[in-house]
Design a protein around this motif. Structure first.
Motif, PDB file in Angstrom:
ATOM      1  N   GLU A   1      34.360  -3.356 -22.608  1.00 25.51           N
ATOM      2  CA  GLU A   1      34.026  -1.970 -22.238  1.00 25.51           C
ATOM      3  C   GLU A   1      33.006  -1.965 -21.101  1.00 25.51           C
ATOM      4  N   ILE A   2      32.022  -2.857 -21.197  1.00 28.08           N
ATOM      5  CA  ILE A   2      30.981  -2.929 -20.166  1.00 28.08           C
ATOM      6  C   ILE A   2      31.521  -3.556 -18.892  1.00 28.08           C
ATOM      7  N   LEU A   3      32.281  -4.634 -19.041  1.00 30.64           N
ATOM      8  CA  LEU A   3      32.817  -5.309 -17.857  1.00 30.64           C
ATOM      9  C   LEU A   3      33.764  -4.421 -17.069  1.00 30.64           C
ATOM     10  N   GLU A   4      34.448  -3.503 -17.772  1.00 32.17           N
ATOM     11  CA  GLU A   4      35.387  -2.619 -17.101  1.00 32.17           C
ATOM     12  C   GLU A   4      34.736  -1.322 -16.619  1.00 32.17           C
ATOM     13  N   SER A   5      33.416  -1.252 -16.713  1.00 30.16           N
ATOM     14  CA  SER A   5      32.709  -0.043 -16.285  1.00 30.16           C
ATOM     15  C   SER A   5      32.718   0.137 -14.774  1.00 30.16           C
ATOM     16  N   GLY A   6      32.994  -0.953 -14.047  1.00 30.75           N
ATOM     17  CA  GLY A   6      32.951  -0.900 -12.595  1.00 30.75           C
ATOM     18  C   GLY A   6      31.556  -1.104 -12.034  1.00 30.75           C
ATOM     19  N   GLU A   7      30.578  -1.362 -12.918  1.00 35.40           N
ATOM     20  CA  GLU A   7      29.197  -1.505 -12.496  1.00 35.40           C
ATOM     21  C   GLU A   7      28.691  -2.948 -12.541  1.00 35.40           C
ATOM     22  N   VAL A   8      29.482  -3.854 -13.102  1.00 35.94           N
ATOM     23  CA  VAL A   8      29.062  -5.256 -13.216  1.00 35.94           C
ATOM     24  C   VAL A   8      29.457  -5.975 -11.932  1.00 35.94           C
ATOM     25  N   GLU A   9      28.478  -6.369 -11.149  1.00 36.65           N
ATOM     26  CA  GLU A   9      28.732  -6.913  -9.821  1.00 36.65           C
ATOM     27  C   GLU A   9      29.515  -8.220  -9.855  1.00 36.65           C
TER      28      GLU A   9
ATOM     29  N   ASP B   1      26.882   1.838 -30.957  1.00 42.71           N
ATOM     30  CA  ASP B   1      26.169   2.158 -29.720  1.00 42.71           C
ATOM     31  C   ASP B   1      24.937   1.271 -29.554  1.00 42.71           C
ATOM     32  N   ASP B   2      24.224   1.024 -30.673  1.00 42.63           N
ATOM     33  CA  ASP B   2      23.027   0.190 -30.596  1.00 42.63           C
ATOM     34  C   ASP B   2      23.357  -1.200 -30.072  1.00 42.63           C
ATOM     35  N   LEU B   3      24.444  -1.772 -30.588  1.00 36.97           N
ATOM     36  CA  LEU B   3      24.858  -3.100 -30.126  1.00 36.97           C
ATOM     37  C   LEU B   3      25.294  -3.053 -28.668  1.00 36.97           C
ATOM     38  N   MET B   4      25.926  -1.963 -28.272  1.00 41.39           N
ATOM     39  CA  MET B   4      26.314  -1.821 -26.864  1.00 41.39           C
ATOM     40  C   MET B   4      25.086  -1.806 -25.957  1.00 41.39           C
ATOM     41  N   GLY B   5      24.005  -1.209 -26.433  1.00 38.10           N
ATOM     42  CA  GLY B   5      22.778  -1.199 -25.653  1.00 38.10           C
ATOM     43  C   GLY B   5      22.229  -2.605 -25.464  1.00 38.10           C
ATOM     44  N   VAL B   6      22.260  -3.413 -26.527  1.00 34.22           N
ATOM     45  CA  VAL B   6      21.803  -4.804 -26.448  1.00 34.22           C
ATOM     46  C   VAL B   6      22.705  -5.609 -25.517  1.00 34.22           C
ATOM     47  N   LEU B   7      24.018  -5.461 -25.685  1.00 35.97           N
ATOM     48  CA  LEU B   7      24.957  -6.202 -24.830  1.00 35.97           C
ATOM     49  C   LEU B   7      24.780  -5.815 -23.361  1.00 35.97           C
ATOM     50  N   GLY B   8      24.596  -4.531 -23.108  1.00 29.68           N
ATOM     51  CA  GLY B   8      24.380  -4.080 -21.736  1.00 29.68           C
ATOM     52  C   GLY B   8      23.135  -4.705 -21.135  1.00 29.68           C
ATOM     53  N   HIS B   9      22.083  -4.774 -21.938  1.00 24.37           N
ATOM     54  CA  HIS B   9      20.829  -5.374 -21.474  1.00 24.37           C
ATOM     55  C   HIS B   9      21.013  -6.853 -21.147  1.00 24.37           C
TER      56      HIS B   9
ATOM     57  N   GLU C   1      14.430  -3.813 -14.981  1.00 30.41           N
ATOM     58  CA  GLU C   1      15.710  -3.824 -14.265  1.00 30.41           C
ATOM     59  C   GLU C   1      16.889  -3.861 -15.229  1.00 30.41           C
ATOM     60  N   ALA C   2      16.789  -4.731 -16.249  1.00 25.68           N
ATOM     61  CA  ALA C   2      17.888  -4.876 -17.206  1.00 25.68           C
ATOM     62  C   ALA C   2      18.070  -3.595 -18.023  1.00 25.68           C
ATOM     63  N   ASP C   3      16.962  -2.966 -18.407  1.00 23.25           N
ATOM     64  CA  ASP C   3      17.043  -1.698 -19.144  1.00 23.25           C
ATOM     65  C   ASP C   3      17.772  -0.639 -18.313  1.00 23.25           C
ATOM     66  N   ALA C   4      17.361  -0.516 -17.050  1.00 22.91           N
ATOM     67  CA  ALA C   4      17.949   0.507 -16.182  1.00 22.91           C
ATOM     68  C   ALA C   4      19.424   0.220 -15.922  1.00 22.91           C
ATOM     69  N   LYS C   5      19.747  -1.063 -15.736  1.00 19.45           N
ATOM     70  CA  LYS C   5      21.132  -1.429 -15.452  1.00 19.45           C
ATOM     71  C   LYS C   5      22.026  -1.152 -16.649  1.00 19.45           C
ATOM     72  N   SER C   6      21.490  -1.324 -17.854  1.00 23.37           N
ATOM     73  CA  SER C   6      22.292  -1.039 -19.045  1.00 23.37           C
ATOM     74  C   SER C   6      22.706   0.430 -19.084  1.00 23.37           C
ATOM     75  N   VAL C   7      21.847   1.291 -18.591  1.00 22.19           N
ATOM     76  CA  VAL C   7      22.188   2.724 -18.526  1.00 22.19           C
ATOM     77  C   VAL C   7      23.346   2.939 -17.557  1.00 22.19           C
ATOM     78  N   ASP C   8      23.275   2.289 -16.403  1.00 20.01           N
ATOM     79  CA  ASP C   8      24.354   2.405 -15.416  1.00 20.01           C
ATOM     80  C   ASP C   8      25.683   1.930 -15.994  1.00 20.01           C
ATOM     81  N   TYR C   9      25.637   0.800 -16.713  1.00 18.42           N
ATOM     82  CA  TYR C   9      26.864   0.279 -17.326  1.00 18.42           C
ATOM     83  C   TYR C   9      27.450   1.278 -18.325  1.00 18.42           C
TER      84      TYR C   9
END
Length: 268
Positions: free
Chosen positions: A73-81, A123-131, A189-197
């Motif tokens: 889900e995160i990798l397909e967000s279009g935000e992972v460089e 959702d909580d786990l998604m936040g950790v994975l995004g970070h 940076e990682a916190d903010a990027k997780s929001v973008d993802y």
């Protein structure tokens, strides 16, 4: 190669090649070396089952499939460089006493069963994975190495010298992987990027804040696990993540599907 020549090469990289990666950061390790380093760290971890008791992927296939869907889900967000360049492999470490997760260079993600069981919803786990994905995608470990070893050592790696140095560095990272500590800058940076993802998914984009909020609510803010660090403070991070979500204008209501409890039951 003497120091002067290294300096000349450094200047050439800066002036002519820029050395800027996709996230606009100066990183002297190449993407290929990030991938190689990550693979070596991963091998070191998997060769130490006493410290890292990784769940078997066949025996726990259902659990890995569930976690894989979340990572996708995160990798397909279009935000992972570095979606296409990095490995993006994930492992579950069987230790209920540890509230932790960490990422190596090149996109190898590790999550402890203790953390999975501590969290309340998907959702909580998604936040950790995004970070954690953000730490890898923003190349925080490589940028730390740059600060620790300096340009001269890293340039030696780039030009094919000090071949054993990369293996040595990989061993050091693997030995301390579960306790990797990043600076205030990198955590922010990682916190903010997780929001973008997560803003580009069906999940609450501020989900990375929920873990901190639970620690605060339970009076455990002083015992924040290493993987999310204590700097900035949990309260400040909740505030900053929510502010970023407001800035982005993304959904902050959690899905809270009952399937998360089913996922927990798949674990030992």
């Amino acid at each position: 190669m003497n120091k002067l020549n290294y300096t000349i090469i450094a200047l050439l990289f800066i002036v002519f090649l820029g050395c800027k990666d996709k996230n606009d950061n100066f990183v002297f390790l190449s993407i290929e070396q990030d991938v190689e380093l990550g693979a070596q760290v991963s091998a070191e971890i998997e060769n130490d089952p006493t410290q890292y008791p990784i769940l078997d992927e066949e025996e726990y296939a259902a659990a890995y499939a569930y976690l894989g869907d979340l990572v996708d889900e995160i990798l397909e967000s279009g935000e992972v460089e570095y979606k296409d360049e990095f490995a993006w492999e994930f492992k579950i470490i069987a230790d209920d006493s540890v509230l932790n997760a960490f990422a190596t260079p090149g996109g190898y993600i590790y999550v402890y069963t203790g953390l999975i069981k501590y969290l309340d919803q998907e959702d909580d786990l998604m936040g950790v994975l995004g970070h954690e994905i953000a730490h890898a995608d923003l190349r925080h470990t490589s940028r730390n190495l740059q600060r620790q070893y300096g340009i001269q050592v890293l340039l030696g790696l780039l030009v094919g010298e000090n071949a054993s140095q990369l293996e040595s560095i990989a061993g050091q990272i693997a030995g301390t992987a579960a306790g990797l500590s990043f600076s205030r800058e990198f955590e922010t940076e990682a916190d903010a990027k997780s929001v973008d993802y997560l803003a580009k998914t069906k999940y609450a984009c501020n989900a990375a804040a929920s873990f901190f909020q639970k620690l605060i609510d339970q009076g455990q803010a002083g015992g924040t696990p290493q993987f999310l660090s204590t700097h900035p403070s949990p309260a400040n991070r909740v505030e900053d993540i929510n502010a970023k979500a407001t800035e982005v204008g993304c959904e902050t209501d959690a899905l809270n599907p009952t399937t998360y409890e089913d996922f927990k039951q798949l674990l030992p």
